[in-house]
Write an enzyme that holds these catalytic residues in place. Structure first.
Site, mmCIF file in Angstrom:
data_model
loop_
_atom_site.group_PDB
_atom_site.id
_atom_site.type_symbol
_atom_site.label_atom_id
_atom_site.label_comp_id
_atom_site.label_asym_id
_atom_site.label_seq_id
_atom_site.Cartn_x
_atom_site.Cartn_y
_atom_site.Cartn_z
ATOM 1 N N LYS A 13 0.813 -1.211 0.000
ATOM 2 C CA LYS A 13 0.000 0.000 0.000
ATOM 3 C C LYS A 13 0.853 1.272 0.000
ATOM 4 O O LYS A 13 0.562 2.209 -0.741
ATOM 5 C CB LYS A 13 -0.936 -0.021 1.213
ATOM 6 N N ARG A 88 -9.978 4.541 9.260
ATOM 7 C CA ARG A 88 -9.768 3.141 9.607
ATOM 8 C C ARG A 88 -11.071 2.421 9.904
ATOM 9 O O ARG A 88 -11.100 1.201 9.949
ATOM 10 C CB ARG A 88 -8.913 3.033 10.877
ATOM 11 N N ARG A 127 10.135 -13.176 4.495
ATOM 12 C CA ARG A 127 11.128 -12.123 4.718
ATOM 13 C C ARG A 127 12.125 -12.511 5.801
ATOM 14 O O ARG A 127 11.756 -13.078 6.817
ATOM 15 C CB ARG A 127 10.440 -10.810 5.109
ATOM 16 N N ARG A 159 11.752 -11.607 11.701
ATOM 17 C CA ARG A 159 11.146 -10.719 12.713
ATOM 18 C C ARG A 159 9.829 -11.333 13.189
ATOM 19 O O ARG A 159 9.129 -11.984 12.421
ATOM 20 C CB ARG A 159 10.879 -9.338 12.117
ATOM 21 N N ARG A 170 -2.707 -10.431 12.109
ATOM 22 C CA ARG A 170 -2.843 -9.053 11.600
ATOM 23 C C ARG A 170 -3.888 -8.986 10.493
ATOM 24 O O ARG A 170 -4.631 -8.017 10.375
ATOM 25 C CB ARG A 170 -1.489 -8.543 11.080
#
Ligand SMILES: [Zn+2]
Length: 216
Positions: A13, A88, A127, A159, A170
């Protein structure tokens, strides 16, 4: 062109916001940027926000809304803007609508970047971050076979934010928050979904094709 960009984590985004805003010659207004600008500029709102952040509390809606209002009042936002990270939820969307109405303005379009959950997991959970230089590698896209950084030789690690379980959580939170917002804008007939899979330039191209019919 007054436009809002929504999309799940891992949809690219931020990158798309930048390209689309630059293609349309309008400012990209992200809540993260507004926040940092207020805090580092030492504005009253920034100082207020900082008292919450220093205590580890969430900054209240009113403070965020006041910052967005200030930013949208600036000269460069009078002929259009791309909002990223706001609204939001439906309550914020209604406040934004009323705010714009007071100024004789309205949103032209809400662009939703659409990526399926498994693709987001594939992007984020692959990642690996270098513990020395901070560079990010991707096990699949960079064909990373070992756990050493190609740039500095540092050890790579995953991470917590990028762990599959965290990513899925999430995504759930995002869906819960955003589904009502998306249907609110669908009811207003200004929502357009754009397939956000594939190369960055192709996604931007698709977004621009979707935006064109809404341009005055
Ligand atoms: Zn490194």
């Amino acid at each position: 062109m007054r436009l809002v960009l929504v999309g799940p984590p891992g949809a690219g985004k931020g990158t798309q916001a930048q390209y689309i805003a630059s293609n349309l010659s309008i400012p990209k207004i992200s809540t993260g940027d507004i926040f940092r600008a207020n805090v580092s500029g030492g504005t009253d709102l920034g100082k207020l926000a900082k008292t919450y952040m220093d205590r580890g509390d969430l900054v209240p809606d009113e403070v965020t809304i006041a910052m967005v209002r200030d930013r949208l009042s600036e000269d460069d936002a009078q002929d259009g803007f791309l909002l990223d990270g706001f609204p939001r939820n439906v309550a914020q969307a209604e406040i934004l609508r009323d705010m714009l109405k007071d100024w004789g303005q309205e949103l032209d379009l809400v662009l939703e970047l659409v990526v399926d959950d498994d693709e987001v997991v594939r992007r984020l959970a692959g990642r690996r971050t270098c513990s020395q230089c901070g560079r990010i590698w991707h096990v699949e896209f960079d064909d990373k076979k070992d756990d050493k950084c190609d740039a500095c030789g540092g050890a790579l690690f995953q991470r917590d934010d990028d762990k599959e379980e965290t990513v899925r959580h999430r995504l759930e939170v995002y869906q819960e928050q955003t589904a009502p917002l998306v249907s609110y804008y669908a009811d207003e007939d200004i929502l357009v979904g754009v397939d956000a899979t594939g190369p960055v330039e192709e996604v931007t191209q698709r977004a621009m094709d979707a935006i064109r019919p809404f341009m005055g």
